[in-house]
Design a protein around this motif. Structure first.
Motif, PDB file in Angstrom:
ATOM      1  N   ARG A  98       6.908   2.708   4.787  1.00  0.00           N
ATOM      2  CA  ARG A  98       6.716   1.311   5.276  1.00  0.00           C
ATOM      3  C   ARG A  98       5.466   0.944   6.207  1.00  0.00           C
ATOM      4  O   ARG A  98       4.779  -0.076   5.832  1.00  0.00           O
ATOM      5  N   ALA A  99       5.089   1.965   6.795  1.00  0.00           N
ATOM      6  CA  ALA A  99       4.113   1.538   8.020  1.00  0.00           C
ATOM      7  C   ALA A  99       2.788   2.285   7.198  1.00  0.00           C
ATOM      8  O   ALA A  99       1.723   2.581   8.059  1.00  0.00           O
ATOM      9  N   TYR A 100       2.698   2.367   6.022  1.00  0.00           N
ATOM     10  CA  TYR A 100       1.272   3.256   5.372  1.00  0.00           C
ATOM     11  C   TYR A 100       0.261   2.360   5.710  1.00  0.00           C
ATOM     12  O   TYR A 100       0.347   1.421   5.046  1.00  0.00           O
ATOM     13  N   ASP A 101      -0.976   2.764   6.073  1.00  0.00           N
ATOM     14  CA  ASP A 101      -2.123   1.944   6.004  1.00  0.00           C
ATOM     15  C   ASP A 101      -3.289   2.949   5.555  1.00  0.00           C
ATOM     16  O   ASP A 101      -3.523   3.986   6.129  1.00  0.00           O
ATOM     17  N   PRO A 121       0.885  -1.323  -0.068  1.00  0.00           N
ATOM     18  CA  PRO A 121       0.095   0.133   0.039  1.00  0.00           C
ATOM     19  C   PRO A 121       0.894   1.288   0.051  1.00  0.00           C
ATOM     20  O   PRO A 121       0.434   2.228  -0.404  1.00  0.00           O
ATOM     21  N   SER A 122       2.274   1.155   0.356  1.00  0.00           N
ATOM     22  CA  SER A 122       2.918   2.323   0.378  1.00  0.00           C
ATOM     23  C   SER A 122       3.679   2.684  -0.853  1.00  0.00           C
ATOM     24  O   SER A 122       4.125   3.677  -1.155  1.00  0.00           O
ATOM     25  N   GLN A 123       3.429   1.877  -2.013  1.00  0.00           N
ATOM     26  CA  GLN A 123       4.142   2.041  -3.124  1.00  0.00           C
ATOM     27  C   GLN A 123       3.355   2.915  -4.307  1.00  0.00           C
ATOM     28  O   GLN A 123       2.315   2.845  -4.175  1.00  0.00           O
ATOM     29  N   VAL A 124       3.945   3.766  -4.752  1.00  0.00           N
ATOM     30  CA  VAL A 124       3.583   4.707  -5.815  1.00  0.00           C
ATOM     31  C   VAL A 124       4.298   4.379  -7.153  1.00  0.00           C
ATOM     32  O   VAL A 124       5.754   5.047  -7.124  1.00  0.00           O
ATOM     33  N   GLY A 125       3.665   3.895  -7.995  1.00  0.00           N
ATOM     34  CA  GLY A 125       4.505   3.678  -9.395  1.00  0.00           C
ATOM     35  C   GLY A 125       5.713   2.767  -8.928  1.00  0.00           C
ATOM     36  O   GLY A 125       5.298   1.865  -8.590  1.00  0.00           O
ATOM     37  N   ASN A 126       6.597   3.403  -9.313  1.00  0.00           N
ATOM     38  CA  ASN A 126       7.993   2.451  -9.120  1.00  0.00           C
ATOM     39  C   ASN A 126       8.614   2.755  -8.012  1.00  0.00           C
ATOM     40  O   ASN A 126       9.654   2.250  -7.498  1.00  0.00           O
TER      41      ASN A 126
END
Length: 413
Positions: free
Chosen positions: A385-388, A373-378
């Motif tokens: 890392r702890a994004y929810d 869930p923390s990835q945006v594009g590449n």
């Protein structure tokens, strides 16, 4: 022969040729100065042009000096950059101006030792000729023997036939050197105590007065030459350089007076002729290079204006496209930057292909890939890392779930 003898040799041969051609020692010295000036003309012209170009950039140099007043290192860097961009060599003007001094010393050696330098007679031969002149021609040597060869040469000239017949093989090498010029003997040293002259005897007083005037004329022309040079080409370097030039304007004429009063008058005649030719050269070159540099300045100004106009046009075009939401490739981008951008794009495409291959391989093997869930594009951890993504939504659900109980507890019995 020593190294100095090899240096003096061409000047001695030139002086010998000019005297044999003109049969006049003074005219030979003047022509010697002319030939030297013609030989040095290309180098002096280059020096003159460099000095004039440097002078024209004085406003820029003063602006840089004011801009970097507290940072001398940065100022020197900017000055060096200016010199490099404008193809200016600040030392070229000084280098070629020093050449006449070795030539003056070489000419002094030729004048002082005519038997050895001009006529090519050995030291033993000079001693035999001196001995003959002392016994038969009335020559009397000086205590320091500095200018004895001039005296011997003059004595031989006064007794030419007897000397040639008596000296045999040495006589064949002799040149009938006449130091006379406008009634003066250029082999003599000027007498500065002019008040001791006996003006009742004009035959001796007038030549002595002429010799006395040679150092004064040489000093005046030396000052005039420097003055004209400064008027046609202002001294760069600020107040300190101007103060140094004022000191030189006083020191050089005084030095020329001193030199001309302690050396044979022929050297003073050379000094006068060299100053006259130098003044003519300076005036002519100034006129020539002023026109050329005016054209160069006009071309440079036009080129800078065209460059500024092109930059302004591109800036306006960029602003217009930006307002319309369009984009274009910046033509002003450097080749190095464009290569870096191309490499970055290539690396991004390669990373995307590798990722797609890994996902396809996982899919074939039945490996489930958890979504990051923390990835945006590449960018794998663009949000941390702890994004929810449901953090605040979950909190809202929990709050709504707890709210009925809380209301029930708060109702009065």
């Amino acid at each position: 022969m020593s190294l100095w003898d090899y240096i003096v040799w061409p000047f001695a041969r030139l002086m010998e040729f000019l005297y044999n051609w003109t049969q006049n020692y003074g005219v030979a010295v003047i022509l010697f100065a002319l030939v030297v000036n013609l030989i040095l003309l290309p180098f002096m012209a280059k020096s003159k042009k460099s000095m004039m170009r440097t002078t024209r950039f004085q406003p820029k140099m003063k602006a840089l000096e004011k801009k970097y007043e507290g940072n001398k290192e940065k100022y020197q860097q900017e000055i060096t950059k200016l010199y490099r961009e404008e193809n200016i060599n600040p030392m070229s003007g000084c280098l070629w101006s020093l050449i006449p001094f070795p030539i003056l010393i070489a000419l002094y050696s030729v004048i002082r030792q005519p038997l050895e330098k001009m006529m090519g007679i050995s030291e033993d031969g000079v001693a035999k000729i001196t001995e003959w002149a002392t016994k038969n021609a009335g020559f009397v040597g000086s205590s320091n023997h500095t200018y004895d060869e001039i005296g011997v040469t003059d004595a031989i000239h006064q007794n030419w036939d007897a000397a040639v017949s008596a000296l045999g093989d040495l006589g064949d090498k002799l040149i009938n050197l006449d130091y006379g010029f406008l009634g003066m003997n250029l082999g003599k040293i000027p007498e500065w105590k002019v008040w001791n002259l006996d003006f009742s005897n004009t035959e001796t007083a007038l030549p002595a007065l002429g010799l006395f005037l040679i150092p004064l004329i040489a000093a005046f022309l030396s000052w005039l030459s420097m003055r004209i040079s400064q008027m046609t080409n202002p001294t760069p370097g600020g107040q300190q350089a101007e103060a140094s030039m004022k000191t030189m304007n006083i020191f050089m004429p005084i030095m020329s007076i001193w030199i001309c009063f302690i050396m044979p008058a022929a050297l003073g005649v050379y000094w006068i002729a060299n100053s006259v030719f130098g003044i003519i050269r300076d005036v002519v070159l100034t006129k020539i290079y002023k026109k050329k540099l005016d054209i160069e300045d006009a071309e440079r100004i036009a080129k800078n204006k065209a460059k500024e106009e092109e930059l302004r046009r591109r800036h306006e075009e960029t602003e217009r496209l930006r307002a319309e939401g369009a984009t274009v490739r910046n033509n002003n981008t450097s080749k190095k930057k464009m290569q870096a951008q191309s490499k970055q794009q290539s690396d991004e495409r390669r990373a995307a292909n590798e990722k797609a291959e890994r996902e396809a391989k996982r899919e074939r093997l039945g490996i489930k890939t958890e979504e990051n869930p923390s990835q945006v594009g590449n960018r794998r951890y663009a949000r941390g890392r702890a994004y929810d993504p449901n953090r605040f939504a979950n909190a809202k659900v929990e709050t709504e779930a707890e709210s009925p109980e809380t209301d029930a507890e708060n109702q009065p019995e």
